[in-house]
Motif scaffolding. Sequence first.
Motif, PDB file in Angstrom:
ATOM      1  N   GLY A 462       1.185  -1.413   0.264  1.00 10.09           N
ATOM      2  CA  GLY A 462      -0.080   0.094  -0.019  1.00 10.09           C
ATOM      3  C   GLY A 462       0.626   0.800  -0.214  1.00 10.09           C
ATOM      4  O   GLY A 462       0.205   2.222   0.528  1.00 10.09           O
ATOM      5  N   LYS A 463       1.812   1.440  -0.576  1.00  6.90           N
ATOM      6  CA  LYS A 463       2.925   2.271  -0.424  1.00  6.90           C
ATOM      7  C   LYS A 463       2.933   3.141  -1.551  1.00  6.90           C
ATOM      8  O   LYS A 463       3.344   4.029  -1.839  1.00  6.90           O
ATOM      9  N   LEU A 464       2.373   2.125  -2.549  1.00  8.44           N
ATOM     10  CA  LEU A 464       2.881   2.716  -4.450  1.00  8.44           C
ATOM     11  C   LEU A 464       1.106   3.957  -4.520  1.00  8.44           C
ATOM     12  O   LEU A 464       1.994   4.271  -5.682  1.00  8.44           O
ATOM     13  N   PHE A 465       0.287   3.256  -4.497  1.00  9.55           N
ATOM     14  CA  PHE A 465      -0.680   3.517  -4.840  1.00  9.55           C
ATOM     15  C   PHE A 465      -1.380   4.876  -3.749  1.00  9.55           C
ATOM     16  O   PHE A 465      -0.958   4.738  -2.709  1.00  9.55           O
ATOM     17  N   PRO A 466      -2.096   5.344  -3.972  1.00  7.34           N
ATOM     18  CA  PRO A 466      -2.525   6.720  -3.260  1.00  7.34           C
ATOM     19  C   PRO A 466      -4.346   7.062  -2.223  1.00  7.34           C
ATOM     20  O   PRO A 466      -4.642   7.434  -2.804  1.00  7.34           O
ATOM     21  N   MET A 467      -3.686   5.385  -1.979  1.00  7.98           N
ATOM     22  CA  MET A 467      -5.591   4.087  -1.544  1.00  7.98           C
ATOM     23  C   MET A 467      -5.141   3.791  -0.696  1.00  7.98           C
ATOM     24  O   MET A 467      -3.483   3.037   0.012  1.00  7.98           O
ATOM     25  N   LYS A 468      -5.721   3.640   0.251  1.00  4.70           N
ATOM     26  CA  LYS A 468      -5.560   3.050   1.704  1.00  4.70           C
ATOM     27  C   LYS A 468      -6.773   1.155   0.866  1.00  4.70           C
ATOM     28  O   LYS A 468      -7.578   1.161   0.895  1.00  4.70           O
ATOM     29  N   ALA A 469      -6.269  -0.131   2.177  1.00  5.10           N
ATOM     30  CA  ALA A 469      -6.897  -1.485   2.077  1.00  5.10           C
ATOM     31  C   ALA A 469      -7.035  -1.681   3.083  1.00  5.10           C
ATOM     32  O   ALA A 469      -6.025  -1.474   4.032  1.00  5.10           O
ATOM     33  N   LEU A 470      -7.632  -2.747   3.637  1.00  6.01           N
ATOM     34  CA  LEU A 470      -8.018  -3.671   4.403  1.00  6.01           C
ATOM     35  C   LEU A 470      -6.923  -5.168   4.289  1.00  6.01           C
ATOM     36  O   LEU A 470      -6.250  -4.835   5.346  1.00  6.01           O
ATOM     37  N   GLY A 471      -6.810  -5.022   2.594  1.00  6.63           N
ATOM     38  CA  GLY A 471      -6.366  -6.048   3.143  1.00  6.63           C
ATOM     39  C   GLY A 471      -5.265  -5.703   1.224  1.00  6.63           C
ATOM     40  O   GLY A 471      -5.867  -5.169   0.434  1.00  6.63           O
ATOM     41  N   TYR A 472      -3.861  -7.265   0.825  1.00  3.94           N
ATOM     42  CA  TYR A 472      -3.530  -6.216   0.204  1.00  3.94           C
ATOM     43  C   TYR A 472      -3.501  -7.375  -0.797  1.00  3.94           C
ATOM     44  O   TYR A 472      -2.533  -8.368   0.106  1.00  3.94           O
ATOM     45  N   PHE A 473      -3.230  -7.913  -1.954  1.00  5.46           N
ATOM     46  CA  PHE A 473      -3.354  -9.714  -2.256  1.00  5.46           C
ATOM     47  C   PHE A 473      -3.253  -9.436  -3.452  1.00  5.46           C
ATOM     48  O   PHE A 473      -2.913  -8.961  -5.213  1.00  5.46           O
ATOM     49  N   ALA A 474      -2.497 -10.958  -4.011  1.00  7.77           N
ATOM     50  CA  ALA A 474      -1.385 -10.755  -5.949  1.00  7.77           C
ATOM     51  C   ALA A 474      -1.972 -11.913  -5.551  1.00  7.77           C
ATOM     52  O   ALA A 474      -1.977 -13.475  -5.406  1.00  7.77           O
ATOM     53  N   VAL A 475      -2.122 -12.498  -6.913  1.00  6.66           N
ATOM     54  CA  VAL A 475      -3.272 -13.298  -7.541  1.00  6.66           C
ATOM     55  C   VAL A 475      -2.438 -13.715  -9.299  1.00  6.66           C
ATOM     56  O   VAL A 475      -2.172 -12.897  -9.673  1.00  6.66           O
ATOM     57  N   VAL A 476      -2.807 -14.878  -9.821  1.00 12.18           N
ATOM     58  CA  VAL A 476      -2.724 -15.215 -11.294  1.00 12.18           C
ATOM     59  C   VAL A 476      -3.928 -15.964 -11.873  1.00 12.18           C
ATOM     60  O   VAL A 476      -4.201 -17.090 -11.175  1.00 12.18           O
ATOM     61  N   THR A 477      -4.633 -15.013 -12.656  1.00 11.62           N
ATOM     62  CA  THR A 477      -5.832 -16.015 -12.949  1.00 11.62           C
ATOM     63  C   THR A 477      -5.748 -16.594 -14.799  1.00 11.62           C
ATOM     64  O   THR A 477      -6.112 -16.830 -15.120  1.00 11.62           O
ATOM     65  N   GLY A 478      -4.420 -17.273 -15.038  1.00 11.70           N
ATOM     66  CA  GLY A 478      -4.099 -17.957 -16.271  1.00 11.70           C
ATOM     67  C   GLY A 478      -2.692 -17.225 -17.055  1.00 11.70           C
ATOM     68  O   GLY A 478      -2.443 -16.032 -16.519  1.00 11.70           O
ATOM     69  N   LYS A 479      -2.814 -17.689 -17.863  1.00 13.44           N
ATOM     70  CA  LYS A 479      -1.817 -18.036 -19.171  1.00 13.44           C
ATOM     71  C   LYS A 479      -2.422 -16.584 -20.151  1.00 13.44           C
ATOM     72  O   LYS A 479      -1.236 -15.966 -21.256  1.00 13.44           O
ATOM     73  N   GLY A 480      -3.699 -16.238 -20.499  1.00 12.94           N
ATOM     74  CA  GLY A 480      -4.428 -14.738 -21.276  1.00 12.94           C
ATOM     75  C   GLY A 480      -4.824 -15.756 -22.307  1.00 12.94           C
ATOM     76  O   GLY A 480      -5.147 -15.502 -23.177  1.00 12.94           O
ATOM     77  N   SER A 481      -5.183 -17.119 -22.255  1.00 16.11           N
ATOM     78  CA  SER A 481      -5.612 -17.796 -22.777  1.00 16.11           C
ATOM     79  C   SER A 481      -7.224 -18.468 -22.640  1.00 16.11           C
ATOM     80  O   SER A 481      -7.297 -18.356 -21.538  1.00 16.11           O
ATOM     81  N   SER A 482      -8.287 -17.699 -23.383  1.00 19.35           N
ATOM     82  CA  SER A 482      -9.649 -17.776 -22.468  1.00 19.35           C
ATOM     83  C   SER A 482      -9.682 -19.584 -22.817  1.00 19.35           C
ATOM     84  O   SER A 482     -11.173 -20.217 -22.326  1.00 19.35           O
ATOM     85  N   GLY A 483      -9.121 -20.764 -23.377  1.00 18.87           N
ATOM     86  CA  GLY A 483      -9.293 -21.970 -23.016  1.00 18.87           C
ATOM     87  C   GLY A 483      -9.223 -22.503 -22.272  1.00 18.87           C
ATOM     88  O   GLY A 483      -9.226 -23.934 -21.961  1.00 18.87           O
ATOM     89  N   GLU A 484      -8.318 -21.795 -21.096  1.00 27.58           N
ATOM     90  CA  GLU A 484      -7.905 -22.198 -19.610  1.00 27.58           C
ATOM     91  C   GLU A 484      -8.922 -23.167 -18.639  1.00 27.58           C
ATOM     92  O   GLU A 484      -9.671 -22.158 -18.758  1.00 27.58           O
ATOM     93  N   SER A 485      -8.628 -23.702 -18.332  1.00 26.20           N
ATOM     94  CA  SER A 485      -9.524 -24.113 -17.261  1.00 26.20           C
ATOM     95  C   SER A 485      -9.604 -23.503 -16.290  1.00 26.20           C
ATOM     96  O   SER A 485      -8.127 -23.337 -16.239  1.00 26.20           O
ATOM     97  N   ILE A 486     -10.036 -23.459 -15.183  1.00 25.52           N
ATOM     98  CA  ILE A 486     -10.267 -23.426 -13.783  1.00 25.52           C
ATOM     99  C   ILE A 486      -9.179 -24.193 -13.033  1.00 25.52           C
ATOM    100  O   ILE A 486      -7.737 -23.137 -12.715  1.00 25.52           O
TER     101      ILE A 486
END
Length: 934
Positions: A462-486
Amino acid sequence: MLRVGNKAACLACRNLVSTNMGVRFRVPLQKLHPLSRAIHHRYSGNTNPQRPPHRTAARYFTSMSRLPMRPPKPPPGSGGRGHQQQRNFWVASLAARLLKLRYILLGSAVGGGYTAKKTYDEWKEMLPDFSEYNWVIPDFVWELSEQIDLDKLAKALPEIEEIAKLLPDFDKIGENFTFLKSLLSSGEVDLLQEELLRTQLKYQRMLERLEKENKELRKVVLQKDDKGIHQRKVKKSLIDLYSEVLDILSDYDANYNTQDHLPRVVVVGDQSAGKTSVLEMIAQARIFPRGSGEMMTRSPVKVTLSEGPHHVAMFKDSGREFDLSKEEDLAALRHEIELRMRKSVKAGQTVSCETISLSVKGPGIQRMVLVDLPGVISTVTAGMASDTKETIFSISKAYMQNPNAIILCIQDGSVDAERSIVTDLVSQMDPQGKRTIFVLTKVDLAEKNLASPNRIQQIVEGKLFPMKALGYFAVVTGKGSSGESIDSIKDYEEEFFQNSRLLKDGMLKAHQVTTKNLSLAVSDCFWKMVRESVEQQADVFKASRFNLETEWKNNYPRLRELDRNELFEKAKNEILDEVISLSQVTPQHWEAILQKKLWERVSTHVIENIYLPAAQTMDSGTFNTTVDIKLKQWTDKQLPHKALEVAWETLQEEFARFMAEYKGKDQDDIFDKLKEAVKDESIKRHKWNERAMDSLRVIQHNALEDRSITDKPQWDAAIQFMEETLQSRLKDTESVIRDMVGPGWRQRWLNWMNRTPDQHIRNETKNELERLLKLHDEHTAYLANDEVTTVRKNLEGRGVEVDPVLIKDTWHQLYRRHFLQKALSHCNLCKRGFYYYQRHFVDSELECNDVVLFWRIQRMLVITANTLRQQLTNTEVRRLEKNVKEVLDDFGEDMEKKTHLITGRRVQLAEDLKKVREIQEKLEAFIEALHKEK
């Protein structure tokens, strides 16, 4: 002896070092080695081995454990015994120092065991109540359980408080670990960190395995419950009750400052930041339409997530269930969502504020309500409406300004932070960050592209953006292909974070990564917010209900509280009653109206184009020939069309008359707008059966062909009909002449009225033409040119300049009056001419061909009216009734149409009362279920 002493010292020191570390192990004194007991009593100042040591002994040995590693010099005179004691003391101190590391590991193991037990207890509490499934378990299991004394077993197990007492002092462990780290080399520290990371991953896998087993077990239990093993009514889940309240609130136009402040998770982010992908990972299915860089989310989508035996999705207003485990159902669901979005967008717009409500159920899904909003854009591109950017901002602000809404702010980690728009918007809505959760997506691309990984650490801290938050998370939601399964995305995400330097170097903490941890955190925050605010919101709606009920009692004390749908049903029944009454009109009434209106429509044509041209020939044979020709032409071309027009207009007028009569019978004027719209739409849809025209033409032609008047009453009726028609025409003609010549002398003297110059010329022309008619009573219908010249010269002799056209025009009206007067006189003569007509006597004075013509016309009117009446009662009234029912059904399904046609404060007040009561009742049911779950 030395070895025994060392052993005793070690045992004593072990007991004392554990005291120093804050781990209060209760080792009984009787279980110590005899020599260790003696040492203990000696240093504790207790000479009696049976007495417990004084509390100062612990403090003494605590201070002893903190002595330096180098042994002190023996006091003088102590000799060998003193040296031996000093060496024993040095060994004990050294052992205490070395054994600290062992107890650090022991304390970590105990803490990990306690954490695993606590996690197991939490999962155990999430399991359903198996008491209703006791019948499934065999009887011998219950017999075996009865033989075990569970109370004794429970008492033998340690209490949570006692286990907590066994935990070490973590502050002191941290100090000792820092000291140990200073002693070890950097390579050894890296090895320890890797070992610690492997241990964390090991426990994480263990928890995932337990979670998977629990998920499968819950799925089996829910499947059995879904099949109705217990023959009981399945209650709605807690999240379903809450979602129903939100669905009602989405349509509620709150008054009295009553606003929707119930919690929901609002998903916001820049366009293509990965909002939809994060939501799909939480829902565990690829349920949303996808596009390459284009805007796909065009309206808010409310997704209610809950647990169920099968992974399915369903729309609020549809009964179809989509199986999310089948690819064809997933494709159909994505297509349906896209169609609903495009349908909700009005013409000329790009996005819509209309909410699409969707529920997703499946094993292991966290319970919550999320709203996916259109992505925030910085520039309006080609093909978008000019106000698209402002519309998206207003929709996002409307959802985020709810003080109890949880803002899930999605930021693309693969782009520069300076390009973010949504963070400024979120900081405006929640400047303190008390209800914001920040999610950094595409971390794999960010780690690969960024030269400085510390930038990611700054973001999640929370040090880079001018906003505060309850929690900070980092996620990866795939390689960019629409055919990937969950599942493949989950595996890729887990593999990435296991090998990522972000986690190994401590830039990210284990609880800050993966969509699984994000889902758990968001669900916990959502339910915490629900529990804190739902009762307050219930009180707000209770107050609103009281205000609305008070207003109704004061303004409409004698009226029932009927909402818009109930009022529509009431109006629908009244309109159908009116249509049914239309079928009860007597045949005589239909025929009388049709005959009258048809004659009004065709009378001008009959007189001007048939009767007068034929009668003015002054010849009986020519009269009959002219009449027959003109009647045939009229029947072939115009008469059937005119008759059908009259019939259709008569049906409309009667329908409107019945509706107006019902309106006067103490009916509610709130239905006037609706009834008028139903009447207009029904008439618009009604099409007359054109096939009846051909048969009608034949009937009319046959009726006009008949010339045989069979009895005297028909003859008298024809004469009466002729007299009424000619008198009406004579009256109209005299009125035209009066307008031409202006007021007479009586009006000029009594009313002080004068003639205009044109009226004076016409009056002089009229007087001159009347003298001509007196001289030539049998004059033809047209003036000869020499007669026109004579009239004009006579007028010029009296100083009146007149145009020949004016002379002819005036003559036409005067001759018309003269002819009609003569025709009426002849009509009186024909009253006694039926005998001559029946005997076919030829008498110039009693040649009543005109009477026969009017009888033929009258008979055609009667027969046509009868034919049209039959078509009306047998076909058209029923078709109109069918059209009215169809229109009412269409209006009933169109809520926008009903809202437009049934309006007023009374309607809106009843609507608000109904919705507020429904919201309050559902909120109370939800609160009751929430308390039971606690």
